[in-house]
Write an enzyme that holds these catalytic residues in place. Structure first.
Site, PDB file in Angstrom:
ATOM      1  N   LYS A 293      21.696  18.912  24.225  1.00 43.00           N
ATOM      2  CA  LYS A 293      21.491  17.468  24.373  1.00 43.00           C
ATOM      3  C   LYS A 293      22.630  16.724  23.708  1.00 43.00           C
ATOM      4  O   LYS A 293      23.170  17.198  22.704  1.00 43.00           O
ATOM      5  CB  LYS A 293      20.211  17.059  23.661  1.00 43.00           C
ATOM      6  CG  LYS A 293      18.966  17.547  24.317  1.00 43.00           C
ATOM      7  CD  LYS A 293      17.755  16.804  23.783  1.00 43.00           C
ATOM      8  CE  LYS A 293      16.506  17.219  24.515  1.00 43.00           C
ATOM      9  NZ  LYS A 293      15.825  18.351  23.881  1.00 43.00           N
TER      10      LYS A 293
ATOM     11  N   GLU B 264      10.838  31.037  22.342  1.00 44.55           N
ATOM     12  CA  GLU B 264      10.702  30.465  20.990  1.00 44.55           C
ATOM     13  C   GLU B 264       9.412  29.637  20.861  1.00 44.55           C
ATOM     14  O   GLU B 264       8.773  29.287  21.867  1.00 44.55           O
ATOM     15  CB  GLU B 264      11.915  29.599  20.636  1.00 44.55           C
ATOM     16  CG  GLU B 264      12.083  28.368  21.508  1.00 44.55           C
ATOM     17  CD  GLU B 264      12.871  27.249  20.814  1.00 44.55           C
ATOM     18  OE1 GLU B 264      12.440  26.796  19.741  1.00 44.55           O
ATOM     19  OE2 GLU B 264      13.890  26.811  21.369  1.00 44.55           O
TER      20      GLU B 264
HETATM   21  N1  PSU Z   1      17.063  21.117  20.915  1.00 42.86           N
HETATM   22  C1  PSU Z   1      16.280  20.805  21.958  1.00 42.86           C
HETATM   23  N2  PSU Z   1      14.972  21.187  21.929  1.00 42.86           N
HETATM   24  C2  PSU Z   1      14.447  21.882  20.881  1.00 42.86           C
HETATM   25  C3  PSU Z   1      15.301  22.228  19.785  1.00 42.86           C
HETATM   26  C4  PSU Z   1      16.595  21.822  19.844  1.00 42.86           C
HETATM   27  O1  PSU Z   1      16.748  20.192  22.900  1.00 42.86           O
HETATM   28  O2  PSU Z   1      13.244  22.203  20.881  1.00 42.86           O
HETATM   29  C5  PSU Z   1      14.758  23.037  18.641  1.00 42.86           C
HETATM   30  C6  PSU Z   1      15.074  24.537  18.840  1.00 42.86           C
HETATM   31  O3  PSU Z   1      14.046  25.311  18.267  1.00 42.86           O
HETATM   32  C7  PSU Z   1      16.364  24.696  18.041  1.00 42.86           C
HETATM   33  C8  PSU Z   1      16.073  23.789  16.873  1.00 42.86           C
HETATM   34  O4  PSU Z   1      16.621  26.031  17.624  1.00 42.86           O
HETATM   35  O5  PSU Z   1      15.415  22.653  17.435  1.00 42.86           O
HETATM   36  C9  PSU Z   1      17.337  23.365  16.154  1.00 42.86           C
HETATM   37  O6  PSU Z   1      17.002  22.670  14.999  1.00 42.86           O
HETATM   38  P1  PSU Z   1      18.151  22.286  13.948  1.00 42.86           P
HETATM   39  O7  PSU Z   1      19.020  21.298  14.648  1.00 42.86           O
HETATM   40  O8  PSU Z   1      17.417  21.721  12.785  1.00 42.86           O
HETATM   41  O9  PSU Z   1      18.874  23.559  13.629  1.00 42.86           O
END
Ligand code: PSU
Ligand code: MN
Length: 308
Positions: A162, A27
């Site tokens: 996390k 990603e």
């Molecule tokens: N959690 C992490 N590192 C990240 C992300 C999430 O520990 O880099 C990033 C990933 O790209 C994940 C996105 O798909 O954040 C999720 O965002 P949201 O919670 O807005 O859906």
């Protein structure tokens, strides 16, 4: 795979896919929004090297000039790394407008899965996924990543989630959606920076071959949706649970006071945790991504042996 007139598959990726050779998707939100420059660029390039060394082809995914890209050049990775949060974080709802405008976008787990599936890539390595946020029973902040795991046939290899998230609710949601949660060599869901969370996974599998077999069977049965593989951070890089949880609690409280919401929440929390832990968390983050890239490459190799 169905052709898509908005999709560009890099030549190296295309020839591997055509020959049934292993490919691993990666990603780009982790590059633009997940780490500072230049560690983000160096990590992204090192991840690609690790995957190549193990006999698979890396395909970093992004949206560039309105094109869906499966496989980036070094210059394109450097551009995303330098531009950082100047690139839009692109989840499922962002795709049509970004593509129509010819804009750039950094792909989250959701959009990386979508573009990987369009290209015919089955294995994807990252750091952490989005999930059900703490307090979601009021805010309804649930990442689109969970819906994508329910729909799109890609195996996502991560280091768990996390504890910015409510891990218990995240597992409940995945259960409802029918997404298998696999622990790699563990019965317990890893919590990204630490190897343990106190929550059990659905199944423990111990080898890349077992992971590949489970995914292959799912595909042969034509079951919709992905599979989530959670791979604990190597012991030597795992963080002290009290230290990291204190930083996370503080970051979550600040986000609430400052009224952070929507797509800004996760990047805000990630950046604050990094500041509060003085860079220790960055080294852990980098190492767990390498660890996931190694497992993804080996699993993609095992899967291509099964499917060839
Ligand atoms: N959690 C992490 N590192 C990240 C992300 C999430 O520990 O880099 C990033 C990933 O790209 C994940 C996105 O798909 O954040 C999720 O965002 P949201 O919670 O807005 O859906
Ligand atoms: Mn959200």
């Amino acid at each position: 795979m169905e052709s898509n007139r908005y999709l560009d598959i890099a030549p190296e990726v295309k020839s591997a896919l055509d020959a049934g050779r292993p490919v691993v998707a990666l990603e780009s939100t982790i590059i633009s929004h997940g780490m500072p420059y230049p560690q983000n660029r160096d990590t992204a390039l090192e991840v690609e090297r690790i995957i190549r060394d193990l006999g698979a082809v890396p395909a970093t995914v992004a949206i560039l000039g309105g094109r869906l890209k499966a496989g980036l050049s070094e210059a394109e990775i450097d551009y995303l790394a330098r531009t950082g949060s100047g690139v839009a974080k692109a989840s499922r709802r962002d795709l049509p407008v970004l593509v129509a405008k010819g804009a750039d976008g950094a792909t989250t787990v959701t959009t990386t899965m979508m573009i990987a599936a369009m290209a015919g890539i089955e294995v994807f390595a990252t750091g952490g996924i989005g999930g059900v946020h703490r307090g979601a029973e009021v805010t309804m902040d649930i990442s689109a990543d969970l819906e994508e795991l329910a729909e799109t046939p890609v195996m996502v290899i991560c280091a768990g989630a996390k504890s910015i998230l409510d891990l218990g609710l995240t597992l409940e949601y995945l259960e409802t959606k029918g997404v298998p949660v696999i622990g790699y060599g563990t019965d317990e869901l890893p919590a990204f920076y630490t190897r343990r969370s106190g929550f059990g996974v659905d199944y423990r599998l111990d080898t890349p071959e077992e992971l590949a077999k489970a995914f292959h069977v799912k595909r042969e049965m034509k079951l919709r949706g992905g599979m989530l593989v959670t791979n604990p951070i190597p012991e030597e890089y795992s963080m002290d649970a009290d230290v990291i949880n204190k930083a996370i609690d503080e970051a979550v409280a600040e986000a609430k006071t400052q009224g952070i919401h929507g797509k800004a929440t996760t990047p805000f929390l990630l950046a604050r945790i990094k500041e509060l832990t003085g860079g220790d968390s960055l080294e852990s983050n980098i190492q767990l991504v390498y660890n996931n890239a190694r497992l993804a490459a080996k699993t993609a190799v095992a899967l291509s042996d099964l499917e060839r």
